[in-house]
Design an enzyme around this catalytic site. Structure first.
Site, PDB file in Angstrom:
ATOM      1  N   CYS A 149       0.793  -1.170  -0.038  1.00 19.93           N
ATOM      2  CA  CYS A 149      -0.163   0.077   0.079  1.00 19.93           C
ATOM      3  C   CYS A 149       0.764   1.275   0.058  1.00 19.93           C
ATOM      4  O   CYS A 149       1.538   1.305   0.888  1.00 19.93           O
ATOM      5  CB  CYS A 149      -0.723  -0.083   1.193  1.00 19.93           C
ATOM      6  SG  CYS A 149      -1.779   1.699   1.673  1.00 19.93           S
ATOM      7  N   CYS A 152       0.663   3.543   3.216  1.00 21.22           N
ATOM      8  CA  CYS A 152       1.156   2.626   4.424  1.00 21.22           C
ATOM      9  C   CYS A 152       3.042   3.060   4.194  1.00 21.22           C
ATOM     10  O   CYS A 152       3.349   3.153   5.513  1.00 21.22           O
ATOM     11  CB  CYS A 152       0.883   1.357   4.070  1.00 21.22           C
ATOM     12  SG  CYS A 152      -0.804   0.657   4.339  1.00 21.22           S
ATOM     13  N   ARG A 479      31.253  -0.616  26.608  1.00 20.32           N
ATOM     14  CA  ARG A 479      31.770   0.362  25.809  1.00 20.32           C
ATOM     15  C   ARG A 479      33.109  -0.270  25.070  1.00 20.32           C
ATOM     16  O   ARG A 479      32.794  -1.172  24.204  1.00 20.32           O
ATOM     17  CB  ARG A 479      32.428   1.750  26.652  1.00 20.32           C
ATOM     18  CG  ARG A 479      31.265   2.320  27.042  1.00 20.32           C
ATOM     19  CD  ARG A 479      31.355   3.615  27.702  1.00 20.32           C
ATOM     20  NE  ARG A 479      31.624   4.594  26.785  1.00 20.32           N
ATOM     21  CZ  ARG A 479      32.740   5.470  26.780  1.00 20.32           C
ATOM     22  NH1 ARG A 479      33.623   5.489  27.680  1.00 20.32           N
ATOM     23  NH2 ARG A 479      32.572   6.462  25.679  1.00 20.32           N
ATOM     24  N   HIS A 490      33.836   7.993  12.657  1.00 24.08           N
ATOM     25  CA  HIS A 490      33.460   9.462  12.672  1.00 24.08           C
ATOM     26  C   HIS A 490      34.822  10.312  12.084  1.00 24.08           C
ATOM     27  O   HIS A 490      34.633  11.173  11.502  1.00 24.08           O
ATOM     28  CB  HIS A 490      33.030  10.008  14.145  1.00 24.08           C
ATOM     29  CG  HIS A 490      31.599   9.641  14.424  1.00 24.08           C
ATOM     30  ND1 HIS A 490      30.547  10.240  13.741  1.00 24.08           N
ATOM     31  CD2 HIS A 490      31.151   8.930  15.418  1.00 24.08           C
ATOM     32  CE1 HIS A 490      29.525   9.759  14.233  1.00 24.08           C
ATOM     33  NE2 HIS A 490      29.928   8.848  15.307  1.00 24.08           N
ATOM     34  N   HIS A 527      21.360  -4.509  11.576  1.00 28.32           N
ATOM     35  CA  HIS A 527      20.609  -3.246  12.039  1.00 28.32           C
ATOM     36  C   HIS A 527      21.520  -1.781  11.375  1.00 28.32           C
ATOM     37  O   HIS A 527      20.736  -1.104  10.771  1.00 28.32           O
ATOM     38  CB  HIS A 527      20.899  -2.715  13.870  1.00 28.32           C
ATOM     39  CG  HIS A 527      19.935  -3.511  14.481  1.00 28.32           C
ATOM     40  ND1 HIS A 527      20.153  -3.732  15.794  1.00 28.32           N
ATOM     41  CD2 HIS A 527      18.758  -4.254  14.255  1.00 28.32           C
ATOM     42  CE1 HIS A 527      19.173  -4.567  16.266  1.00 28.32           C
ATOM     43  NE2 HIS A 527      18.341  -4.908  15.369  1.00 28.32           N
ATOM     44  N   SER A 551      23.895  11.349  12.734  1.00 29.19           N
ATOM     45  CA  SER A 551      22.253  11.103  12.860  1.00 29.19           C
ATOM     46  C   SER A 551      22.062   9.373  13.140  1.00 29.19           C
ATOM     47  O   SER A 551      21.167   9.236  14.043  1.00 29.19           O
ATOM     48  CB  SER A 551      21.403  11.456  11.615  1.00 29.19           C
ATOM     49  OG  SER A 551      21.515  10.899  10.407  1.00 29.19           O
ATOM     50  N   VAL A 556      20.967   4.945  16.876  1.00 31.33           N
ATOM     51  CA  VAL A 556      21.410   3.566  17.857  1.00 31.33           C
ATOM     52  C   VAL A 556      21.346   3.901  19.078  1.00 31.33           C
ATOM     53  O   VAL A 556      21.136   3.003  20.013  1.00 31.33           O
ATOM     54  CB  VAL A 556      22.747   3.250  17.130  1.00 31.33           C
ATOM     55  CG1 VAL A 556      23.484   2.098  18.148  1.00 31.33           C
ATOM     56  CG2 VAL A 556      22.763   2.778  15.835  1.00 31.33           C
ATOM     57  N   LYS A 572      23.479   6.637  27.078  1.00 29.88           N
ATOM     58  CA  LYS A 572      23.298   6.775  25.730  1.00 29.88           C
ATOM     59  C   LYS A 572      22.456   7.939  25.471  1.00 29.88           C
ATOM     60  O   LYS A 572      21.525   7.845  26.033  1.00 29.88           O
ATOM     61  CB  LYS A 572      23.088   5.554  25.014  1.00 29.88           C
ATOM     62  CG  LYS A 572      24.187   4.326  24.982  1.00 29.88           C
ATOM     63  CD  LYS A 572      23.904   3.354  24.133  1.00 29.88           C
ATOM     64  CE  LYS A 572      24.802   2.120  24.342  1.00 29.88           C
ATOM     65  NZ  LYS A 572      26.173   2.620  23.736  1.00 29.88           N
ATOM     66  N   TRP A 575      23.583  12.846  21.182  1.00 26.72           N
ATOM     67  CA  TRP A 575      24.553  13.824  21.124  1.00 26.72           C
ATOM     68  C   TRP A 575      24.843  14.669  19.904  1.00 26.72           C
ATOM     69  O   TRP A 575      24.442  14.501  18.679  1.00 26.72           O
ATOM     70  CB  TRP A 575      25.912  12.747  20.895  1.00 26.72           C
ATOM     71  CG  TRP A 575      27.307  13.467  21.293  1.00 26.72           C
ATOM     72  CD1 TRP A 575      27.966  13.419  22.308  1.00 26.72           C
ATOM     73  CD2 TRP A 575      28.126  13.996  19.968  1.00 26.72           C
ATOM     74  NE1 TRP A 575      29.385  14.099  22.204  1.00 26.72           N
ATOM     75  CE2 TRP A 575      29.363  14.068  20.987  1.00 26.72           C
ATOM     76  CE3 TRP A 575      28.154  13.841  18.845  1.00 26.72           C
ATOM     77  CZ2 TRP A 575      30.277  14.876  19.886  1.00 26.72           C
ATOM     78  CZ3 TRP A 575      29.085  14.488  17.973  1.00 26.72           C
ATOM     79  CH2 TRP A 575      30.133  14.981  18.543  1.00 26.72           C
TER      80      TRP A 575
END
Length: 811
Positions: A149, A152, A479, A490, A527, A551, A556, A572, A575
């Site tokens: 759909c 949807c 961690r 990053h 994920h 982002s 996460v 968490k 940030w």
């Protein structure tokens, strides 16, 4: 199944789909093959989608292909693919046909559905529907949809955003979804009377209650509709739901008599405001704090606390003490963030943060104090070691897609990693070796030989072992490597932008492929792949690549907040926090939180830039030091012992044997231990290579070194390539004098030049042997105090003697 009520539903008028020639299909008409109405992909249509007949879909697809072939012949080029140039049908008919074709060409979308476990939405199946919905302690809002759909599909991002927004509302509120297009789910959908998509129904603690024919199309509207549903139901209150009604002065006066909490937050607002109720649900999973809503009409409390602004938040304590909560903006997100981080406020079921003295006293893994707002080279090199020597090592043979992923990953590291010269040289060597491999597979042993520099290439090494600093965890399993990988990714995206790379997706695709092929946590890899499939193709600039990773990291963090893997000392959060970057945070016109990306981008670029990385909290591994010492000894034809990395390098003495320096022993005095926890990386490498030069000088028999002037010395080209500093002038002294100088440096903790020795005098240097700077300073202070004491005693007795003589002289 339990009693249900229609909460919201899109049942606005269906449109009858058009056939070629302008005909329409109606139930019961000439075209009886339609059992339900066709899904019409049109921006003006806000109706629901229903099932269609497969035979008609095939027929429309066949007609579309015939028309395309005719048009292709006219243009002199044959093609069998669907293009946007076909305009035979009216606009709506063509759009509908394309939608149907996509449904046939991509059946996996219907099978997989529009949501995954990453979206924090419970995926309903015939096996779990009863356990999730029947006798639930929460109010469960369920979306029934069809994955084919169009409406949807358009609504799914909103529902995902809602799930992230109200994540902290569990276990009072939960979201679920069921794909009615899946064959196994159709009976369940029919049993709940689902005829149009998408439809949202609520299953409350006992039964559902109707809330209207339509539901909002934005996150804020859906969130407020959920609150209205919680407040207006007439059945017993759900056990997990906190009180949402306004409080009174009488309740506040007796609150601490019946509640054992450390903080009571009072949110003063107008009657139409939802902030108080939203913050109450946001703090549902936290202990030692309670939130109550106070209306501006509660004049007694308003006057007692002196409230003049609405909304505003005050912290109330026993005895009538109170203080206003200081936030940048009086809004829900700022209230929730500040309240969750009050002293003593902890997430339910999580241990309290471990204090620094306890962490420091841990004998198994000593705690290293660090600056939380900085990036450490130790973390980056530890992540490199673990990814290349542990993760990749799980594959004894790397081939196919995994080999391609490894080549791209190492190529990006060699191109953008802002490490020390020795590490960068090794990465370039490994990258060159990988690119020269023509076979479709390699063994990890061969890769490890290059990684460990078994060929003894000059000035190339990657420290073995891990030594986390900024990525330390309060427990050994928290961690560390995941933090190091995120930090490394990053840094690479920022370096790609600062160095003006050629492909904005180069780093992100290398990361994606590495995680897919090698990352040990397979659920995490899944994920990450889902996030990449969803939006990675939208990246078209280096700035958007930096912001995309930022982002997704926040997504996460949102998903894992409160999980068992969360470190209580490092919760968490989204940030950067308001304390780190106040300008990055703002609110929309409706009061919801928003990011100011034009402020976020420069902050991220500055935070992860190579100039901001600290290199002084790591030391070289024992294995690397031994390997470099072995290489030097083999070059000189001598033998080595096995020193530890923090001990000064050994030198050769008269009789041709090697021994380490020893500190001079002084009877009755205990020398301080050498600091070994934190050693500057660059200074250690400099000292190590300086020691190599000493070894060369001491073992040379052909041309003994003589003392030279500083301006006549030239640094070794190999050391210059390493980025090391030129050798000091004192390294040109004869070996006997140099050994004494090194002993003195160990004791005093500093290097002293020849010029300084000449000014101080040779006898002063001899007196300072065996004493540190602090020892000498203490001696000087004690000498001064004893002199003053003797002087005072002399003056006292002299004055006393004078007075005695005067008394004796009187008659």
């Amino acid at each position: 199944m339990g009693d249900w009520g229609c909460c919201f539903g899109w049942n606005a008028g269906f449109r009858e789909p058009e056939l070629p020639g302008g005909r329409t299909l109606k139930p019961g008409g000439a075209d009886t093959r339609w059992e339900e109405k066709l899904c019409e992909v049109d921006s003006e249509v806000e109706s629901c989608c229903a099932h269609t007949d497969l035979l008609l879909l095939l027929h429309l697809l066949h007609l579309l292909q015939l028309q395309q072939q005719k048009m292709a012949r006219r243009c002199g080029r044959a093609t069998s693919r669907l293009t946007e140039e076909i305009q035979i049908f009216p606009r709506k008919s063509a759009a509908s046909a394309v939608c149907l074709c996509l449904c046939l060409l991509f059946p996996s979308a219907a099978e997989a559905g529009l949501y995954t476990a990453t979206d924090q939405i419970v995926l309903l199946t015939p096996e779990n529907v009863d356990s999730v919905l029947v006798n639930s302690s929460a109010a469960v809002f369920v979306e029934f949809y069809a994955s084919w759909c169009g409406h949807c599909i358009a609504f799914s991002p909103i529902f995902k955003s809602l799930a992230r927004d109200i994540k902290e509302w569990k276990p009072a509120v939960d979201l679920a979804a069921m794909d009615c297009a899946a064959e196994e789910n159709r009976k369940v959908c029919i049993s709940y009377g689902i005829r149009g998509y998408p439809s949202i129904k609520v299953k409350s603690h006992v039964r559902g209650v109707c809330a209207g024919p339509c539901f909002p199309r934005d996150v804020q509207g859906l969130r407020r509709s959920i609150i209205d549903k919680l407040e207006t139901h007439k059945e017993p209150w759900a056990p997990a739901c906190p009180p949402l009604e306004p409080t009174s002065q009488a309740e506040i006066d007796s609150f601490f008599d019946t509640n054992n909490v450390q903080h009571l937050a009072l949110i003063f607002e107008e009657a139409k405001s939802y902030i108080g109720r939203e913050v109450t649900l946001d703090l549902l999973q936290f202990e030692n704090i309670a939130v109550r809503r106070v209306l501006n009409t509660e004049e007694g409390l308003v006057a007692r606390l002196g409230v003049t602004e609405f909304p505003s938040c005050y912290l109330y304590y026993p005895g009538g003490n109170f203080t206003r909560l200081s936030v940048k903006i009086e809004a829900r997100s700022f209230y929730s963030y500040a309240l969750q981080r009050l002293p003593g406020v902890v997430r339910s079921g999580k241990p309290p943060p471990v204090s620094t003295p306890v962490l420091t006293g841990n004998s198994e893994e000593p705690w290293r104090p660090f600056n939380r707002s900085r990036v450490y080279m130790a973390d980056l090199e530890s992540a490199l070691h673990y990814s290349l020597r542990v993760e990749v090592a799980a594959h004894t043979v790397v081939k196919g897609e995994a080999l391609i992923s490894l080549k791209k990953y190492v190529a990006v590291l060699a191109k953008y990693f802002p490490g020390r010269p020795v590490v960068r040289n090794l990465l370039k060597s490994v990258d060159s070796w990988l690119q020269n491999q023509t076979r479709d597979e390699i063994s990890y042993e061969a890769f490890k030989d290059i990684l460990d520099n078994s060929a003894q290439s000059p000035d190339a090494a990657l420290p073995e072992g891990v030594r986390w600093v900024g990525c330390q965890g309060s427990q050994p399993h928290l961690r560390r490597y995941p933090c190091g990988v995120w930090t490394l990714f990053h840094v690479l995206t920022v370096q790609a932008k600062n160095t003006r790379g050629t492909d904005p997706k180069e780093v992100l695709m290398a990361m994606r492929n590495y995680v897919h092929s090698f990352f040990g946590c397979r659920s995490c890899a899944e994920h990450f792949e889902n996030m990449a499939m969803e939006s990675l193709m939208e990246v078209d600039t280096f700035s958007s690549a930096v912001l995309w990773l930022w982002s997704r990291h926040n997504l996460v963090n949102n998903r894992l907040a409160g999980a068992l893997s969360e470190d209580p000392n490092f919760p968490k959060i989204q940030w950067p926090s308001p304390e780190m970057c106040p300008a990055c945070h703002a609110v929309k016109a409706n009061g919801d939180h928003s990011w100011i990306q034009k402020e976020v981008l420069p902050f991220v670029l500055s935070y992860f830039s190579s100039s901001s990385i600290l290199t002084g909290a790591h030391r070289l591994s024992i294995h690397m030091f031994l390997k470099e010492t072995k290489e030097t000894s083999e070059h000189l034809g001598g033998k080595t012992s096995e020193p530890t990395p923090w001990v000064k390098p050994e030198i050769k003495v008269d009789r041709g044997r090697w021994r380490a320096h020893r500190k001079p022993s002084i009877v009755g005095m205990r020398m301080r231990d050498v600091q070994e926890d934190i050693v500057d990386l660059d200074s250690f490498v400099n000292q190590h290579y300086k020691a190599k030069v000493l070894q060369v000088a001491s073992s040379s028999r052909v041309k003994p070194r003589t003392l030279q002037r500083k301006e006549e010395q030239e640094p070794d080209p190999g050391l210059r390539m390493l980025g090391l500093q030129p050798l000091d002038a004192d390294f040109e002294l004869d070996i006997g004098q140099q050994r004494k100088r090194l002993q003195k440096r160990e004791l005093t903790g500093q290097y002293t030049s020849d010029e300084e020795l000449s000014h101080r005098g040779r006898w002063m240097s001899v007196l300072s042997i065996g004493f540190s700077k602090v020892d000498i300073s203490l001696c000087v202070v004690l000498y001064f105090l004893s002199s003053m004491c003797l002087l005072a005693m002399y003056l006292f007795f002299k004055n006393r003697l004078r007075l005695r003589r005067a008394k004796l002289a009187l008659p």
